[in-house]
Design a protein around this motif. Structure first.
Motif, short mmCIF file in Angstrom:
data_model
loop_
_atom_site.label_atom_id
_atom_site.label_comp_id
_atom_site.label_asym_id
_atom_site.label_seq_id
_atom_site.Cartn_x
_atom_site.Cartn_y
_atom_site.Cartn_z
N ASP A 146 0.88 -1.30 -0.02
CA ASP A 146 -0.08 0.04 0.05
C ASP A 146 0.73 1.18 0.04
N ILE A 147 2.20 1.22 0.74
CA ILE A 147 3.03 2.47 0.69
C ILE A 147 3.70 2.53 -0.55
N SER A 148 4.19 1.29 -1.26
CA SER A 148 4.84 1.14 -2.54
C SER A 148 3.87 1.88 -3.51
N ASN A 149 2.69 1.26 -3.58
CA ASN A 149 1.79 1.76 -4.58
C ASN A 149 1.65 3.13 -4.51
N ALA A 150 1.23 3.53 -3.27
CA ALA A 150 0.88 5.17 -3.30
C ALA A 150 2.24 5.95 -3.75
N VAL A 151 3.37 5.73 -3.57
CA VAL A 151 4.56 6.39 -3.80
C VAL A 151 4.49 6.29 -5.55
N GLN A 152 4.51 5.19 -6.00
CA GLN A 152 4.65 4.98 -7.33
C GLN A 152 3.39 5.54 -8.38
N GLU A 153 2.22 5.59 -7.91
CA GLU A 153 1.11 6.12 -8.22
C GLU A 153 1.36 7.75 -8.49
N HIS A 154 1.62 8.34 -7.46
CA HIS A 154 1.90 9.82 -7.40
C HIS A 154 2.97 10.26 -8.32
N ALA A 155 4.15 9.57 -8.21
CA ALA A 155 5.50 9.88 -9.15
C ALA A 155 4.99 9.62 -10.72
N GLU A 156 4.56 8.44 -10.72
CA GLU A 156 4.23 8.25 -12.40
C GLU A 156 3.07 9.06 -12.92
N ALA A 157 2.04 9.56 -12.39
CA ALA A 157 1.10 10.24 -12.53
C ALA A 157 1.58 11.77 -13.02
N ASN A 158 2.69 11.98 -12.41
CA ASN A 158 3.28 13.35 -12.76
C ASN A 158 4.57 13.29 -13.90
N GLY A 159 4.52 12.12 -14.49
CA GLY A 159 5.49 11.76 -15.66
C GLY A 159 6.84 11.46 -15.06
N PHE A 160 7.19 11.12 -13.75
CA PHE A 160 8.43 10.91 -13.73
C PHE A 160 8.41 9.21 -13.29
N SER A 161 9.63 8.84 -13.23
CA SER A 161 9.82 7.11 -13.06
C SER A 161 10.32 6.81 -11.68
N MET A 175 21.07 -0.75 10.41
CA MET A 175 20.78 0.31 9.51
C MET A 175 19.58 -0.25 8.52
N HIS A 176 20.02 -1.33 8.17
CA HIS A 176 19.05 -2.12 7.08
C HIS A 176 18.39 -3.25 7.65
N GLU A 177 17.17 -3.45 8.03
CA GLU A 177 16.40 -4.54 8.38
C GLU A 177 15.36 -4.70 7.70
N SER A 178 14.76 -6.16 7.77
CA SER A 178 13.35 -6.29 7.11
C SER A 178 12.28 -5.60 7.87
N PRO A 179 11.36 -5.27 6.83
CA PRO A 179 11.06 -5.60 5.63
C PRO A 179 11.57 -4.63 4.67
N GLU A 180 11.89 -4.97 3.28
CA GLU A 180 12.10 -3.94 2.22
C GLU A 180 10.76 -3.20 1.93
N VAL A 181 11.06 -1.93 1.62
CA VAL A 181 10.09 -1.11 1.46
C VAL A 181 10.08 -0.38 0.06
N PRO A 182 9.72 -1.33 -1.05
CA PRO A 182 10.00 -0.52 -2.47
C PRO A 182 9.16 0.46 -2.57
N ASN A 183 9.44 1.27 -3.73
CA ASN A 183 8.62 2.33 -4.03
C ASN A 183 7.79 2.29 -5.35
N TYR A 184 7.50 1.07 -5.48
CA TYR A 184 6.75 0.38 -6.45
C TYR A 184 6.00 -0.80 -6.11
N GLY A 188 -1.97 -3.83 -1.27
CA GLY A 188 -2.68 -5.00 -0.74
C GLY A 188 -1.56 -6.37 -0.63
N ARG A 189 -0.37 -5.83 -1.16
CA ARG A 189 0.60 -7.21 -1.20
C ARG A 189 1.76 -6.79 -0.24
#
Ligand code: MG
Ligand code: MG
Length: 257
Positions: A146-161, A175-184, A188-189
């Motif tokens: 849900d986090i990943s999708n919100a980030v991706q939708e907003h960036a791509e809706a504005n023409g960025f990648s 510094m780096h623990e689980s879970p990974e937090v992708p930006n895409y 619900g996954r």
């Protein structure tokens, strides 16, 4: 394995991320044309040590400095240098870490150097908004996707990648623990958000292609087409009330000191 933090541990993480926030505010006062990225790094190191912490990145997997400073087409993990002199119209992503009381701080902000082109200004605004859209999804019962999708939708809706090769992460005694937090990703996954999770949400958004290149210095990641990239990062605790943001940009944007 995901480490869930107690309330006391969240407070130690807050202390770290507030110091990162103050450090970013401090260096913000020094970012101007003619300054080298190494000078900025030195200011941050001194500030962090003066406040009783260790620089979290220095020596981490061999990284040579306190800050990752990534200019223009550099996405993340740029190495500060006396030879890299900032000029009007540049943007610089400054990623800062601390280590104090056995816990890490990790947050990032992309600064404009003087006046930047309107499309670059828009890239900065949209990337920061993408971060905030991601944070708004932080509530118990939601999933990482849900986090990943919100980030991706907003960036791509504005023409960025959206950069795929690097992602956000859990934060704690490591510094780096689980879970990974992708930006895409899909809504619900991914792992369920539960109380006591502390996440670094950190959109890396490109003006042009999403493709990146790993430079031969072993660290710097840049865009393949050499168009600019922006990066903003918050550390956020998952609570019953929703997101508890442990970082603030107020020291940068509102000159709170
Ligand atoms: Mg970071
Ligand atoms: Mg991070």
């Amino acid at each position: 394995m995901i480490h869930y933090k107690t309330k006391e541990e969240v407070e130690l993480l807050r202390e770290n991320n507030q110091l990162v926030s103050r450090t970013l505010g401090e260096i913000g006062k020094h970012i101007r044309p003619g300054v080298s990225t190494l000078e900025i790094d030195r200011i941050a190191e001194e500030f962090i040590r003066d406040h009783g912490a260790e620089p979290g990145f220095l020596g981490y997997e061999g990284f040579p400095n306190t800050l990752c400073i990534s200019v223009n087409e550099e996405v993340v993990h740029g190495i500060p240098s006396a030879k890299r002199i900032l000029k009007e119209g540049d943007i610089i992503s400054v990623d800062c870490g601390t280590l104090m009381h056995g816990f890490y701080g990790d947050s990032a902000y992309t600064f404009a150097v003087g006046e930047v082109a309107p499309e670059v200004r828009k890239l900065l605004e949209v990337t920061k908004e993408s971060l905030y859209r991601g944070v708004a999804q932080v509530k118990i019962g939601h999933r990482i996707g849900d986090i990943s999708n919100a980030v991706q939708e907003h960036a791509e809706a504005n023409g960025f990648s959206v950069v795929r090769e690097l992602v956000g992460h859990g934060l704690g005694r490591n510094m780096h623990e689980s879970p990974e937090v992708p930006n895409y990703g899909a809504r619900g996954r991914g792992p369920l958000l539960k109380e006591g999770m502390v996440l670094c949400i950190e959109p890396m958004i490109n003006m042009g292609t999403r493709q990146v290149v790993f430079e031969r210095d072993g660290w710097t990641v840049r865009t393949r087409d050499r168009k600019p990239s922006a990066h903003f990062e918050f550390a956020v605790a998952v609570t019953r009330e929703g997101a508890d943001v442990l970082t603030t940009f107020d020291f940068i944007e509102n000159s709170v000191h």
